[in-house]
Design an enzyme around this catalytic site. Structure first.
Site, PDB file in Angstrom:
ATOM      1  N   TRP A  72     -28.552 -93.299   9.395  1.00  0.00           N
ATOM      2  CA  TRP A  72     -28.245 -93.382  10.827  1.00  0.00           C
ATOM      3  C   TRP A  72     -27.264 -94.535  10.938  1.00  0.00           C
ATOM      4  O   TRP A  72     -27.620 -95.686  10.677  1.00  0.00           O
ATOM      5  CB  TRP A  72     -29.519 -93.663  11.627  1.00  0.00           C
ATOM      6  CG  TRP A  72     -29.309 -93.613  13.113  1.00  0.00           C
ATOM      7  CD1 TRP A  72     -29.345 -92.503  13.911  1.00  0.00           C
ATOM      8  CD2 TRP A  72     -29.046 -94.724  13.979  1.00  0.00           C
ATOM      9  NE1 TRP A  72     -29.108 -92.859  15.210  1.00  0.00           N
ATOM     10  CE2 TRP A  72     -28.926 -94.211  15.285  1.00  0.00           C
ATOM     11  CE3 TRP A  72     -28.891 -96.086  13.791  1.00  0.00           C
ATOM     12  CZ2 TRP A  72     -28.663 -95.016  16.386  1.00  0.00           C
ATOM     13  CZ3 TRP A  72     -28.626 -96.892  14.884  1.00  0.00           C
ATOM     14  CH2 TRP A  72     -28.519 -96.359  16.175  1.00  0.00           C
ATOM     15  N   GLY A  99     -31.694-100.794   7.351  1.00  0.00           N
ATOM     16  CA  GLY A  99     -31.765-102.067   8.064  1.00  0.00           C
ATOM     17  C   GLY A  99     -30.370-102.602   8.333  1.00  0.00           C
ATOM     18  O   GLY A  99     -29.385-101.859   8.260  1.00  0.00           O
ATOM     19  N   GLU A 490     -32.199 -86.078  25.964  1.00  0.00           N
ATOM     20  CA  GLU A 490     -32.235 -86.271  24.514  1.00  0.00           C
ATOM     21  C   GLU A 490     -31.788 -85.043  23.743  1.00  0.00           C
ATOM     22  O   GLU A 490     -31.033 -85.150  22.795  1.00  0.00           O
ATOM     23  CB  GLU A 490     -33.672 -86.564  24.056  1.00  0.00           C
ATOM     24  CG  GLU A 490     -34.150 -87.960  24.248  1.00  0.00           C
ATOM     25  CD  GLU A 490     -35.567 -88.131  23.717  1.00  0.00           C
ATOM     26  OE1 GLU A 490     -35.784 -89.071  22.958  1.00  0.00           O
ATOM     27  OE2 GLU A 490     -36.462 -87.324  24.059  1.00  0.00           O
ATOM     28  N   HIS A 506     -32.973 -93.054  48.986  1.00  0.00           N
ATOM     29  CA  HIS A 506     -32.210 -94.297  48.831  1.00  0.00           C
ATOM     30  C   HIS A 506     -31.054 -94.136  47.855  1.00  0.00           C
ATOM     31  O   HIS A 506     -30.620 -95.102  47.248  1.00  0.00           O
ATOM     32  CB  HIS A 506     -33.138 -95.422  48.375  1.00  0.00           C
ATOM     33  CG  HIS A 506     -34.230 -95.701  49.348  1.00  0.00           C
ATOM     34  ND1 HIS A 506     -34.006 -96.243  50.598  1.00  0.00           N
ATOM     35  CD2 HIS A 506     -35.566 -95.466  49.283  1.00  0.00           C
ATOM     36  CE1 HIS A 506     -35.145 -96.351  51.250  1.00  0.00           C
ATOM     37  NE2 HIS A 506     -36.112 -95.867  50.472  1.00  0.00           N
ATOM     38  N   LYS A 605     -35.562 -90.925  14.971  1.00  0.00           N
ATOM     39  CA  LYS A 605     -36.942 -90.997  15.433  1.00  0.00           C
ATOM     40  C   LYS A 605     -37.521 -92.395  15.319  1.00  0.00           C
ATOM     41  O   LYS A 605     -38.363 -92.802  16.101  1.00  0.00           O
ATOM     42  CB  LYS A 605     -37.798 -90.026  14.626  1.00  0.00           C
ATOM     43  CG  LYS A 605     -39.205 -89.949  15.144  1.00  0.00           C
ATOM     44  CD  LYS A 605     -39.726 -88.567  15.144  1.00  0.00           C
ATOM     45  CE  LYS A 605     -41.017 -88.461  15.921  1.00  0.00           C
ATOM     46  NZ  LYS A 605     -40.794 -88.444  17.367  1.00  0.00           N
TER      47      LYS A 605
HETATM   48  C1  G6P Z   1     -36.750 -93.409  19.607  1.00  0.00           C
HETATM   49  C2  G6P Z   1     -37.282 -91.992  19.611  1.00  0.00           C
HETATM   50  C3  G6P Z   1     -38.148 -91.774  20.848  1.00  0.00           C
HETATM   51  C4  G6P Z   1     -39.256 -92.819  20.917  1.00  0.00           C
HETATM   52  C5  G6P Z   1     -38.690 -94.235  20.847  1.00  0.00           C
HETATM   53  C6  G6P Z   1     -39.786 -95.257  20.650  1.00  0.00           C
HETATM   54  O1  G6P Z   1     -35.831 -93.564  20.631  1.00  0.00           O
HETATM   55  O2  G6P Z   1     -36.224 -91.054  19.580  1.00  0.00           O
HETATM   56  O3  G6P Z   1     -38.724 -90.488  20.806  1.00  0.00           O
HETATM   57  O4  G6P Z   1     -39.977 -92.651  22.094  1.00  0.00           O
HETATM   58  O5  G6P Z   1     -37.803 -94.370  19.738  1.00  0.00           O
HETATM   59  O6  G6P Z   1     -40.357 -95.062  19.385  1.00  0.00           O
HETATM   60  P1  G6P Z   1     -41.821 -95.423  18.965  1.00  0.00           P
HETATM   61  O7  G6P Z   1     -41.946 -94.911  17.567  1.00  0.00           O
HETATM   62  O8  G6P Z   1     -41.927 -96.922  19.020  1.00  0.00           O
HETATM   63  O9  G6P Z   1     -42.758 -94.769  19.893  1.00  0.00           O
END
Ligand code: G6P
Length: 610
Positions: A72, A99, A490, A506, A605
């Protein structure tokens, strides 16, 4: 946010790495690559795009040691050059990294002065050359060179390094990004999470921050950053392989939406006895008194988990009479939040690896708060750094858009609230029993809501080309409106906004015309009459209304263009059911627009960078 995988043993590494990358692809899919050592040959194939492109491109597949990466992008656009693994200038070392190396610019300048050249824009290529430079100038073993290099690195990482000079060694390390080691017999695996490993062994070690592991075919050794030998804790995985497959569904997202009656029931299993009213959450037993006595509760989370926190704010305040504040973890960490000793912070996370949530937890702990985790991924960083917590038990969630984790988070948080309210005495006995009975019925009600799938598919056909969507709800359904809008954005890339229905006048009302689809979550609750008025306001401006209503509603269906019925429940539990049609609506619209539902563009994710 980048997935890494590694193998050393007697089998061919390639099929294991490839399958592992496919399982980790949800973490990022901008590019992927594999490095294999066969004898003294180091072969690297890397390709921009998804793992299938790598599979098509690869020619040399020999070698029983190798590493793989799915990216990513952070530093440098998605391209073949920026794809991992990266190789050091002497062509001996290959590295994969999840990272960010924050001080890579200054290291790069120093290395350039020494004659190093770089073929990518990545921070990772700097790191591998830094390791090479240390190894050469100080004549160190690979593991010592890695340790010295990492002591000078600022940032977050999970890395794995191999050297063609030694085809019996992988050196891996973590700080801030996750890393799991799988223990086989005469073979070892490493990965960002356990999903690539579970097929081969269920014995795993979750590496702690600052630890460095050396894997050879004969064994493994874990040391800390000071080079002191550690005794790792070997954990037995309970994950089933079939949980990682699509199980006959076209997409993980659809499978996970349809799994919800079961995942919600799994979440309650062994904890809540709906007949006797007994409610026991083993994971938070040591802090249950602190919870009851808390003067306030802070919730920190991101994305969908933040929406679950918003719903929890409503029911914790209602049932427990404790003030709750819900914070975006990313904001929480960069202001100077007021946290008092004894405050309770609840961190909600599906992955358990979200960097911002982890950072918020650190701040809260430093200031004396008790931090409880509501996490899905067993053994994840958040599960380990929090004082106590309750797992979701929802099973792995692979689709990037979160669905079953949301409903499981609500279920766990609801059970926590019920328990606190019961012991605190802020809920009457009969009310407690009523809510316990009602939550026990939720899996069946979710199953009933799923029966609208075909109808929702037809409605989606009508709206698949919309450019904008508005989602409106009141009270408990306001966070559901936010979640519905997020799901659509998304995966279908349609602009959507969620609002409290009363706020519509509003601002958002100005957007309404005959083109504008407005989704109302209009179930029967305390603000039903008000929401009926809001619907009329939209209809008066020729907006197109899709209403989520309770079965048997005699008023709203006559006013609106499309109706989706769901079973009734107590209003505090409604979000568990009312979110279901919104998940399905976004799924079908995205599919009809030809979008990649499970791996939407630009997203990942597990967001392990800030
Ligand atoms: C990313 C994912 C979301 C998720 C968010 C928080 O943006 O695409 O689906 O809600 O991270 O992730 P977590 O694993 O901390 O719930």
């Amino acid at each position: 946010m980048c997935g890494i995988v590694g193998y050393i043993g007697k089998r061919d590494a390639y099929p294991i790495l490839l399958k592992g990358l496919k399982r980790l692809e949800y973490r990022g899919y901008d590019s992927s690559g594999i490095a294999l050592i066969d004898g003294f040959d180091l072969d690297i194939t890397k390709k921009e795009g998804k793992v299938v492109r790598l599979e098509e491109a690869i020619h040399k597949k020999e070698g029983s040691i190798g590493i793989g990466h799915t990216r990513w992008a952070t530093h440098g656009e998605p391209s073949d050059e920026n794809a991992h693994p990266h190789v050091s200038n002497n062509n001996s070392l290959a590295i994969i990294h999840n990272g960010i190396i924050e001080n890579y610019e200054s290291l790069k300048i120093e290395l350039k002065k020494k004659g190093y050249h770089f073929s990518s824009e990545t921070d990772t290529e700097v790191l591998v050359n830094f390791i090479e430079d240390i190894q050469e100038t100080e004549s160190l073993s690979l593991e010592d060179a890695v340790r010295v290099a990492l002591s000078k690195i600022v940032g977050a990482y999970a890395i794995a390094v191999i050297s063609k000079e030694d085809s019996n060694k992988i050196v891996a390390a973590r700080k801030g990004s996750p890393l799991v080691i799988g223990l086989g017999s005469g073979e070892y695996f490493l990965a960002s999470d356990a999903t690539p490993i579970v097929e081969y062994t269920n014995e795993v070690v979750y590496l702690n921050d600052g630890e460095i592991v050396v894997l050879t075919r004969e064994g493994y050794s874990v040391k800390d950053s000071e080079d002191i030998q550690q005794t790792p804790y070997v954990q037995t995985l309970e994950m089933e392989l079939e949980e990682l497959e699509k199980g006959g569904y076209d997409h993980f997202m659809l499978k996970e939406i349809f799994e919800q009656p079961r995942s919600i029931a799994d979440c309650m299993r062994g904890r809540l006895n709906t007949e006797t009213g007994n409610l026991f959450l083993g994971g938070i037993r040591n802090y249950s008194k602190a919870l009851q006595n808390a003067e306030r509760i802070l919730i920190a989370a991101c994305g969908t988990s933040w929406h679950a926190g918003l719903v929890a704010e409503y029911f914790i305040e209602e049932l427990c009479r404790i003030p709750v504040e819900v914070e975006y973890a990313s904001e929480f960490r960069y202001r100077n939040p007021v946290i008092k000793e004894g405050d309770i912070v609840i961190a909600i996370s599906q992955s358990g690896e979200t960097a911002d949530t982890l950072a918020a937890i650190e701040i809260a702990k430093e200031r004396g708060a008790i931090v409880l985790g509501v996490v899905n991924t067993v053994g994840s960083s958040i599960a380990r750094v929090t004082h106590e917590g309750a797992y979701l038990h929802a099973g792995p969630e692979i689709g990037v858009a979160s669905t079953k984790a949301f409903t499981a988070q609500l279920t766990v948080l609801y059970m926590i609230a019920l328990r606190v309210a019961f012991y605190k005495g802020t809920i009457a006995q009969n009310k407690y029993r009523e809510l316990v009975t009602e939550i026990g019925k939720i899996p069946k009600k979710v199953a009933a809501a799923l029966e609208s799938n075909e109808k929702i598919k037809k409605i989606s056909e009508r709206f698949k080309d919309a450019h904008n969507f508005l989602y409106l709800g009141r009270g408990y359904n306001f966070p559901v409106a936010l979640e519905g809008a997020l799901k659509l954005k998304e995966i279908s890339y349609i602009h959507a906004e969620g609002y409290p229905a009363a706020e519509m006048k509003h601002g958002p009302i100005a957007l309404i015309d005959e083109q504008m689809p407005v989704v109302f979550i209009a179930t029967r609750d305390g603000s039903y009459d008000k929401i009926v008025s809001n619907i009329q306001e939209v209809k008066a401006r020729r907006g197109i209304v899709i209403a989520i209503v309770n079965e048997g509603d005699a008023i709203i269906p006559d006013m609106v263009d499309y109706t989706i019925e769901i079973p009734a429940t107590h209003e505090s539990l409604m979000p568990l059911v009312s979110v279901i049609p919104l998940q399905l609506l976004s799924y079908h619209i995205a599919l009809m627009r030809g979008a990649n539902v499970d791996q939407p563009r630009n997203l990942a994710k597990s967001v392990t960078v800030e």
